[in-house]
Design an enzyme around this catalytic site. Structure first.
Site, PDB file in Angstrom:
ATOM      1  N   GLY A  70       1.196  -3.527   0.436  1.00  0.00           N
ATOM      2  CA  GLY A  70       1.066  -3.525   1.892  1.00  0.00           C
ATOM      3  C   GLY A  70       0.896  -4.926   2.437  1.00  0.00           C
ATOM      4  O   GLY A  70       1.629  -5.844   2.080  1.00  0.00           O
ATOM      5  N   THR A 129       5.451  -5.718  -4.088  1.00  0.00           N
ATOM      6  CA  THR A 129       6.021  -5.050  -2.929  1.00  0.00           C
ATOM      7  C   THR A 129       7.529  -5.200  -2.974  1.00  0.00           C
ATOM      8  O   THR A 129       8.054  -6.087  -3.661  1.00  0.00           O
ATOM      9  CB  THR A 129       5.468  -5.651  -1.617  1.00  0.00           C
ATOM     10  N   LEU A 130       8.230  -4.343  -2.246  1.00  0.00           N
ATOM     11  CA  LEU A 130       9.675  -4.472  -2.064  1.00  0.00           C
ATOM     12  C   LEU A 130      10.022  -4.970  -0.668  1.00  0.00           C
ATOM     13  O   LEU A 130      11.197  -5.095  -0.330  1.00  0.00           O
ATOM     14  CB  LEU A 130      10.363  -3.123  -2.308  1.00  0.00           C
ATOM     15  N   CYS A 143      -0.658  14.347  13.203  1.00  0.00           N
ATOM     16  CA  CYS A 143      -1.291  14.067  11.917  1.00  0.00           C
ATOM     17  C   CYS A 143      -2.796  14.337  11.956  1.00  0.00           C
ATOM     18  O   CYS A 143      -3.367  14.861  10.992  1.00  0.00           O
ATOM     19  CB  CYS A 143      -1.029  12.621  11.508  1.00  0.00           C
TER      20      CYS A 143
END
Length: 232
Positions: A19, A39-40, A207
């Site tokens: 993140g 991370t990507l 949510c």
């Protein structure tokens, strides 16, 4: 997450899906751990690299732009916070196999993941919901059973402990929604229109209600292997 991972100085930590870097910084600064944060996302990679420099933690944190499936090495702890939702049902086994391969013999993995109740998973996978269509295209919420089956089939890991944070997450979502609606002028200055505002308000409220009703859960799983001599 840090307490469940039993962090202590000198441990080698892998964070799968780092993140914006908050956990990596906390684990290094407060616990003295050596963190490999992966991370990507190009944006997240650059942000976390800059954050590590600002915090003066270059000796403790390495940030890498790499797919977890291509990673090599062995780590005392693996932490993954709400990255598993991006893996997809067909790759759950690949995910747990990679954790098993990368985790030291007496290691612990702690995974936080938003889940769907077992009884609803089949219909959920057949019919994408509002969040999959409008918010997270390609996202997938696993059930506890599907994760356990994939873990059993593709790794030596098992669930040592599980906690549902869903009701707490509902409270978080309430605060997010109230703060979002309280700063609509700032939102519009960023270029977001009324259609986005309605969409985001509905998403946050949706949510919040889903976690309160246990329609969704947010689980923290502690994973280990048999004969782990470090467990009390």
């Amino acid at each position: 997450m840090a307490e469940k991972a039993r962090l202590r100085p000198g441990l080698r930590i892998l964070e799968v899906g780092c993140g914006w870097g908050a956990f990596a910084v906390m684990a290094a600064r407060e616990y003295g751990c050596h963190v490999t944060a992966i991370t990507l996302s190009d944006a997240q990679f650059q942000h976390v690299e800059d954050l590590v420099v600002r915090e003066g933690l270059q000796d403790l944190i390495e940030v890498r732009l790499v797919d977890y499936r291509q990673l090599e090495g062995t780590f005392d702890r693996i932490v993954s916070i709400e990255m598993l939702e991006a893996v997809g049902h067909r790759y759950l086994g690949t995910y747990f196999s990679a954790l098993d391969r990368l985790l030291a013999p007496d290691g612990l993995a702690v995974v936080q993941v938003i889940t769907i109740p077992d009884q609803r998973e089949r219909s959920y996978r057949r019919r994408p919901d509002f969040i999959q269509r409008a918010i997270f295209p390609g996202g997938h919420l696993p059930s506890l059973t599907s994760m356990a089956r994939a873990m059993t089939a593709r790794s030596h890991l098992f669930v040592e402990d599980v906690e549902n944070l869903g009701p707490h997450y509902a409270e978080t979502l309430r605060h997010w929604r109230e703060r979002f609606l309280g700063r609509l002028d700032d939102v519009r200055r960023l270029g977001f229109d009324d259609t986005f505002v309605r969409l985001w308000e509905f998403y946050l409220a949706y949510c919040e209600g889903a976690f309160l009703a246990r329609y969704l859960n947010d689980l923290q799983l502690v994973l280990t292997r048999a004969t782990n001599g470090t467990l009390g």
